[in-house]
Motif scaffolding. Structure first.
Motif, PDB file in Angstrom:
ATOM      1  N   TYR A  55      -8.168 -31.169  49.102  1.00 51.42           N
ATOM      2  CA  TYR A  55      -9.383 -31.969  49.239  1.00 51.42           C
ATOM      3  C   TYR A  55      -9.129 -33.223  50.070  1.00 51.42           C
ATOM      4  CZ  TYR A  55     -11.090 -28.981  45.456  1.00 51.42           C
ATOM      5  OH  TYR A  55     -11.470 -27.903  44.702  1.00 51.42           O
ATOM      6  N   GLU A  56      -7.948 -33.822  49.932  1.00 57.99           N
ATOM      7  CA  GLU A  56      -7.619 -35.001  50.731  1.00 57.99           C
ATOM      8  C   GLU A  56      -7.504 -34.635  52.208  1.00 57.99           C
ATOM      9  OE1 GLU A  56      -7.554 -38.030  49.821  1.00 57.99           O
ATOM     10  OE2 GLU A  56      -7.666 -37.801  47.640  1.00 57.99           O
ATOM     11  N   ALA A  92     -11.065 -34.986  41.382  1.00 56.30           N
ATOM     12  CA  ALA A  92     -11.246 -34.762  42.820  1.00 56.30           C
ATOM     13  C   ALA A  92     -12.177 -33.584  43.065  1.00 56.30           C
ATOM     14  CB  ALA A  92      -9.892 -34.518  43.485  1.00 56.30           C
ATOM     15  N   GLY A 100      -2.668 -29.082  53.835  1.00 56.03           N
ATOM     16  CA  GLY A 100      -3.368 -29.297  52.586  1.00 56.03           C
ATOM     17  C   GLY A 100      -3.346 -28.043  51.736  1.00 56.03           C
ATOM     18  N   PRO A 158      -3.555 -41.275  47.982  1.00 54.82           N
ATOM     19  CA  PRO A 158      -3.308 -39.843  47.731  1.00 54.82           C
ATOM     20  C   PRO A 158      -1.837 -39.498  47.900  1.00 54.82           C
ATOM     21  CG  PRO A 158      -4.414 -40.175  49.840  1.00 54.82           C
ATOM     22  CD  PRO A 158      -4.440 -41.491  49.141  1.00 54.82           C
ATOM     23  N   THR A 204      -0.091 -32.200  51.223  1.00 52.00           N
ATOM     24  CA  THR A 204      -0.978 -33.059  50.456  1.00 52.00           C
ATOM     25  C   THR A 204      -2.034 -32.194  49.788  1.00 52.00           C
ATOM     26  OG1 THR A 204      -2.322 -35.073  50.528  1.00 52.00           O
ATOM     27  CG2 THR A 204      -2.615 -33.497  52.320  1.00 52.00           C
ATOM     28  N   ASP A 205      -2.903 -32.839  49.017  1.00 48.69           N
ATOM     29  CA  ASP A 205      -3.950 -32.096  48.324  1.00 48.69           C
ATOM     30  C   ASP A 205      -4.953 -31.533  49.329  1.00 48.69           C
ATOM     31  OD1 ASP A 205      -5.671 -31.105  46.362  1.00 48.69           O
ATOM     32  OD2 ASP A 205      -6.778 -32.984  46.288  1.00 48.69           O
ATOM     33  N   ARG A 254      -3.009 -34.142  43.179  1.00 50.28           N
ATOM     34  CA  ARG A 254      -4.475 -34.163  43.174  1.00 50.28           C
ATOM     35  C   ARG A 254      -4.949 -35.229  42.199  1.00 50.28           C
ATOM     36  NH1 ARG A 254      -7.907 -28.773  43.123  1.00 50.28           N
ATOM     37  NH2 ARG A 254      -7.372 -29.053  45.335  1.00 50.28           N
ATOM     38  N   LYS A 255      -5.831 -36.085  42.664  1.00 50.52           N
ATOM     39  CA  LYS A 255      -6.367 -37.142  41.817  1.00 50.52           C
ATOM     40  C   LYS A 255      -7.292 -36.552  40.750  1.00 50.52           C
ATOM     41  CE  LYS A 255      -6.286 -40.718  45.402  1.00 50.52           C
ATOM     42  NZ  LYS A 255      -7.105 -41.688  46.174  1.00 50.52           N
ATOM     43  N   ASP A 301      -3.797 -26.310  47.527  1.00 47.70           N
ATOM     44  CA  ASP A 301      -4.362 -26.457  46.188  1.00 47.70           C
ATOM     45  C   ASP A 301      -3.208 -26.535  45.191  1.00 47.70           C
ATOM     46  OD1 ASP A 301      -5.495 -25.928  43.594  1.00 47.70           O
ATOM     47  OD2 ASP A 301      -7.288 -25.184  44.616  1.00 47.70           O
ATOM     48  N   PRO A 302      -3.030 -27.653  44.482  1.00 48.76           N
ATOM     49  CA  PRO A 302      -1.881 -27.780  43.572  1.00 48.76           C
ATOM     50  C   PRO A 302      -1.853 -26.734  42.467  1.00 48.76           C
ATOM     51  CG  PRO A 302      -2.936 -29.909  43.952  1.00 48.76           C
ATOM     52  CD  PRO A 302      -3.848 -28.876  44.524  1.00 48.76           C
ATOM     53  N   ASP A 303      -3.004 -26.199  42.103  1.00 56.65           N
ATOM     54  CA  ASP A 303      -3.046 -25.204  41.031  1.00 56.65           C
ATOM     55  C   ASP A 303      -2.735 -23.797  41.527  1.00 56.65           C
ATOM     56  OD1 ASP A 303      -3.777 -27.228  39.244  1.00 56.65           O
ATOM     57  OD2 ASP A 303      -5.903 -26.991  39.737  1.00 56.65           O
TER      58      ASP A 303
END
Length: 515
Positions: free
Chosen positions: A318-319, A144, A115, A251, A315-316, A140-141, A117-119
């Motif tokens: 948070y997910e 989220a 997992g 997700p 994956t994200d 990331r949704k 962080d996309p940013d």
């Protein structure tokens, strides 16, 4: 240099006896082949090291901060501290655990679900550069948020019906035992025989009733009939992957190219990730089954390193945290530094900033110590073995020079009789050996360079399951070529010392004496 160099060149091109020039030719050829083989091998082993280094650092950070604990919830405070350390250019949290990925009837085990962080991740990893299909959009949704740790009876101290029943039964049983011991002690004090547990003992609350007596077989015997079909109600959907609407809401997941081929998945497909460990709980007299969750493939990456392309998915953050049901807790914090060669020093500085005994750091060299140590040992071993070819060629130089000295004894004696010094005679044969080594080394370096270019252009295929990369890597480095050439010339010069000294110490009377 004077006449010694002129005489040395004449001896190399002597036409009087063929074996001298032929010997010089074979000596030069031996040095050429040895230098070419050594330069090619050093370029290939250096290419392996550079490729592994590039692939490893492409999907891994330069420095990691981990915690000696199962929970790492204060990672945001740690990130604020480490990003101020000189040399750190990017900081991002991550969480990683082994999983099992399933698509249809195909399953891959030992896959690491990471997992991120996309940013923040693009500032630390080169994953966006390795994406060959799809994109990171939708990882990331919208809206989220970090998950909260679930409140369980064991966690918040509340009681459960099962625990209450166990405590009540245990208390009742202990009360009966204590009452029986008390009556036995009173009976012994009175001189009577102790009573049995059944004599006058109070009934245990919720005692198990006695087994029924007689025949308990029902009329017609034990028979049962299963329904002809086992369909679930329409309101229950056992496979959300069958619904396009539900798949679109799943997700996002970024998967490696080798793994996508193994599972036969494409962009937009639904896969199920199952953890055989996450979700298992034996505390509080309860047991939960392994957790399974569906994801939608949004991108495919190819790092060029099969160990990552077949065993790593993203994956994200948070997910992944929600998947592990541990709240907003991560595995660690990863960082990118401005100079990977100084990653160890930067990691030491981070240790000083977080000097409380709870955290520890690892740089990329420590994290992959076994791999790069094996590559270094391989490079040194193969270079040493192939350097023996140059040593063997140097022996041919020695043999050739000795033959020249024996053949030119009268010329050497005549030169000394005319006033040539021993140092001049010494330089004649040193020049001859040096020219042989220089010409052979130059031709060997040129041949090695052409060989490296040929291997690079051909892209010799390799089995990625064995070598982790798909083609033979070749890294031509001028420094390694210069080192190889210098070693070869030094070996050839050292080999000429013995015959040159023999020629310099030759007395004119010995050389002019008739055979």
């Amino acid at each position: 240099m004077g006449y010694p160099l002129t005489i040395a060149i004449r001896y190399l091109a002597s036409k009087k006896r063929a074996f001298v020039s032929v010997g010089t030719l074979f000596s030069t050829l031996g040095v050429t082949l040895g230098v070419a083989a050594l330069s090619i091998v050093m370029s290939v082993t250096g290419g392996f090291k550079e490729q592994f280094r590039e692939k490893v650092l492409g999907v891994n950070a330069h420095v990691l901060v981990l915690k000696y604990s199962l929970e790492f919830r204060e990672y945001r405070e740690v990130m604020k501290k480490v990003e101020k350390v000189p040399g750190v250019t990017g900081v991002a949290p991550f969480i990683i655990n082994p999983m099992m990925v399933t698509h249809g009837d195909r399953t891959a085990t030992g896959v690491l679900l990471k997992g991120v962080d996309p940013d923040l991740m693009p500032k630390v990893l080169d994953l966006p550069k390795h994406i060959v299909g799809g994109s990171m959009e939708g990882l990331r949704k919208p809206g989220a948020k970090p998950p909260e740790k679930p409140n369980t009876p064991a966690a918040n101290g509340t009681s459960s019906p099962l625990r209450d029943l166990q405590q009540r039964d245990a208390g009742s049983f202990l009360d009966v035992i204590e009452d029986q011991i008390r009556r036995d002690r009173d009976a012994l004090d009175a001189g009577a025989a102790p009573a049995t547990l059944d004599a006058g003992a109070p009934a245990v609350a919720n005692a198990v009733p006695p087994a029924p007596a007689g025949d308990t077989t029902p009329d017609g015997g034990f028979t049962s009939k299963l329904p002809d079909d086992d369909d679930l109600p329409a309101s229950v959907d056992p496979d959300p992957c069958k619904s396009p609407e539900q798949v679109a809401a799943l997700p996002g997941l970024i998967i490696g190219k080798s793994l996508s081929t193994q599972l036969a998945v494409t962009i937009g497909d639904c896969v199920q990730i199952t953890s055989p460990m996450v979700g298992m709980s034996f505390g509080g007299s309860s047991q939960k089954p392994p957790i399974a969750k569906q994801f939608r493939v949004i991108a495919v990456f190819e790092a060029g390193f099969d160990q990552y392309d077949s065993k790593l998915v993203y994956t994200d953050l948070y997910e992944a945290e929600a998947f592990y049901e541990n709240g907003d807790s991560v595995t660690g914090v990863e960082m990118k530094v401005d100079d990977i060669d100084h990653a160890r020093e930067i990691a030491a500085n981070i240790d000083k900033v977080l000097a409380n005994g709870v955290y520890h750091t690892m740089d990329w060299q420590e994290l992959n110590h076994g791999l790069f140590t094996a590559l270094l040992i391989q490079q040194i071993g193969m270079s040493f073995v192939l350097a023996l070819i140059i040593v063997v060629a140097a022996f041919t130089v020695v043999a050739t020079l000795i033959m020249v000295v024996l053949d030119k004894r009268k010329e050497i004696a005549l030169l000394k009789a005319l006033g040539a010094k021993d140092s001049a005679i010494l330089r004649i044969f040193l020049y001859q050996g040096g020219i042989t080594g220089f010409v052979g080394t130059s031709l060997g370096l040129a041949l090695g360079f052409l060989g490296c270019k040929g291997l690079g252009a051909y892209a010799f295929p390799l089995d990625p399951k064995v070598y982790f990369i798909s083609k033979l890597p070749v890294e031509v480095r001028p420094t390694e070529f210069l080192i190889t050439g210098g070693i070869a010339i030094v070996i050839c010069l050292l080999a000429t010392i013995l015959p040159a000294l023999y020629a310099a110490w030759l007395r004119p009377s010995d050389g002019l004496r008739s055979d």
